[in-house]
Write an enzyme that holds these catalytic residues in place. Sequence first.
Site, mmCIF file in Angstrom:
data_model
loop_
_atom_site.group_PDB
_atom_site.id
_atom_site.type_symbol
_atom_site.label_atom_id
_atom_site.label_comp_id
_atom_site.label_asym_id
_atom_site.label_seq_id
_atom_site.Cartn_x
_atom_site.Cartn_y
_atom_site.Cartn_z
ATOM 1 N N GLY B 103 0.872 -1.251 0.157
ATOM 2 C CA GLY B 103 0.268 -0.187 0.034
ATOM 3 C C GLY B 103 0.859 1.457 0.000
ATOM 4 O O GLY B 103 -0.222 1.651 0.109
ATOM 5 N N CYS B 312 -27.846 -9.136 -17.185
ATOM 6 C CA CYS B 312 -27.576 -8.430 -18.400
ATOM 7 C C CYS B 312 -28.598 -8.966 -19.548
ATOM 8 O O CYS B 312 -28.513 -10.058 -19.169
ATOM 9 C CB CYS B 312 -25.587 -9.376 -19.022
ATOM 10 S SG CYS B 312 -25.470 -8.985 -20.146
ATOM 11 N N CYS B 315 -26.265 -11.946 -21.826
ATOM 12 C CA CYS B 315 -26.647 -13.191 -20.942
ATOM 13 C C CYS B 315 -27.235 -13.825 -20.225
ATOM 14 O O CYS B 315 -27.555 -14.636 -19.486
ATOM 15 C CB CYS B 315 -24.479 -13.510 -20.174
ATOM 16 S SG CYS B 315 -24.312 -12.923 -18.557
ATOM 17 N N CYS B 337 -23.297 -6.901 -19.092
ATOM 18 C CA CYS B 337 -22.309 -6.965 -18.390
ATOM 19 C C CYS B 337 -20.592 -6.155 -18.762
ATOM 20 O O CYS B 337 -20.522 -6.801 -19.914
ATOM 21 C CB CYS B 337 -21.371 -8.726 -18.727
ATOM 22 S SG CYS B 337 -22.267 -10.174 -17.426
ATOM 23 N N CYS B 343 -18.918 -12.921 -20.087
ATOM 24 C CA CYS B 343 -20.382 -12.820 -20.329
ATOM 25 C C CYS B 343 -20.209 -13.209 -21.169
ATOM 26 O O CYS B 343 -21.288 -14.619 -21.868
ATOM 27 C CB CYS B 343 -20.436 -11.220 -20.404
ATOM 28 S SG CYS B 343 -21.811 -10.952 -21.472
#
Lengths: 256, 351
Positions: B103, B312, B315, B337, B343
């Site tokens: 980080g 979606c 899909c 998606c 997808c």
Amino acid sequence: MTPLLSAHGLTKTYGPRIACAGVDLDITEGEVLAIVGESGSGKSTLLSMLAGELAPDAGEIRYRDREGRVRALGAIGPAELRSLARTDWGFVRQDAAQGLRMAVSAGGNVGERLMGLGERHYGNIRACALDWLDRVEIAADRIDDPPTRFSGGMRQRLQIARNLVTAPRLVLMDEPTSGLDVSVQARLLDLIRRLSGELGLAVVIVTHDLAVARLLSHRIAVMRAGRVVETGLTDQVLDDPADAYTQLLVSSVLAA
Amino acid sequence: MSDARTFGTDAHPSPRLRGEGRDDLVVGAASPKGDGEGGAVGGAFSGELPHPRLPPLFADDDVGKTLSPQAGRGDAAYNFAYLDEGTKRMIRRALLKAVAVPGYQVPFASREMPMPYGWGTGGVQVTAAILGRSDVLKVIDQGADDTTNAVSIRRFFAKTAGIATTTRTGEATVIQTRHRIPETPLTEGQTLVYQVPIPEPLRFLEPRETETRQMHALAEYGLMHVKLYEDISRHGHIATTYAYPVEVAGRYVMDPSPTPKFDNPKMDDCPALQLFGAGRERRIYAVPPYTRVRSLDFEDHPFTVQSFDRPCALCGAEGHYLDEVVTDDAGGRMFICSDTDACETRREGAQ
């Protein structure tokens, strides 16, 4: 009793120019000390050194912490110094824009120190902010307004709330009333006097306005060209000045 | 002791510094190997090295394999993965430090890349520094493999490194991304490289870089919560939906770049290595595998991810991050998606 903060022989120069030379002062809890003097006499430099923001060239500042230990400011590491500045000390600046986060709402400004100390409950922070806004006489419905929409007097009061929220022991104020009209000044001075009395704060207030010093302070230190020329009880110094410069300063005040 | 002002060849013990063997650096010059590729690099670094700490770039027999078919031909004489080896070592050093201090933003000497800032110059440099010949690269932009930026970066590395590329998350060893973390769970051995525009999470709260570095050093992160406080006071909930600040390994607060907060939970305890490169800001940071990544929040306003009220349109799956796509100029739109690979895989499975 050892003073809360004591300074000995504080000296700071900027090149050949002397900002402070051999300043000694003590302050204890519940006491208000005014530092007066004309512009350029080293008042603000002295305040910055007391706040630990500026390292003195010579001299020492001792602070008695909450555990009763007396410690030299220069010997405290930067992490602890910053944490002290956030919890034990407050600094009310002349220009509110420097002491506040102007893009953050009033509530966020008051809550910042709490969040810095690890408070992670929104409801509690909000309640505390509301309580403090009430104590500095800012209406509760202004809590979500940024300070940019506040008047000068409100900004100074918000600065005070932001500083006092962590119950500090020492508050430094740099010309908090300058630039405010007299009625707003009077309200602010009332507020500072009431809060410092209630909370038993030690206050160091820098001002060039002798009326402010007389109203707020118990003791007064008169500065000229980086030196403290006279110090004593406020009434004593203002009514019966001993030093020639103090006499000049007192006699220069225009009577209303 | 010999005269220090001697200009003889003895003053330069390295054949490279003397300029020997540099003829073959000229593009188009006949390679000493006569194979038309790779000769340049091998020739330049044979013999004694100019610097005792620099080992040979490639073993001679590796050179031909490390360069793509285009490299060394015509105007396309690139080093493997475009950047020179010295730069890659510099970036790898920054990466090692970043992985060691999760980080923490490590400064690095970001190079000018053949693309504009904001198009992923940081991510491209990190990818270039970590790519090996056997790596398989996937590049996504907004979760899609087929957008301009994704296609360009994939081609860039196919050309300059000659490596295999893919659109399948499972097949990739290195995935460079701008906004999304792929839906297919990442595995050990995979590396996710983020393109980061603004690495400093405190940037818009505290403009002074000197001050923000102090705040990171002392772990003073109260200000980050001021931002979240402001969100709640204005909107009634934490309205930050992307670049949502996270705390890494219980220490540094990090900006996960413009990824939607929907993907924040995927960063936590992820088996893959996550690397972040900010080219313009010259910062690299990292989240090592299996590291705790916690999204900041309040006790009474806990962190939540976005949810979508529809499946979606392609899909039909629910619970995935959706993009809104405008389909005509009469207000027609559909939600599909964002992760094109996931997808497509779902649609193939349905057939």
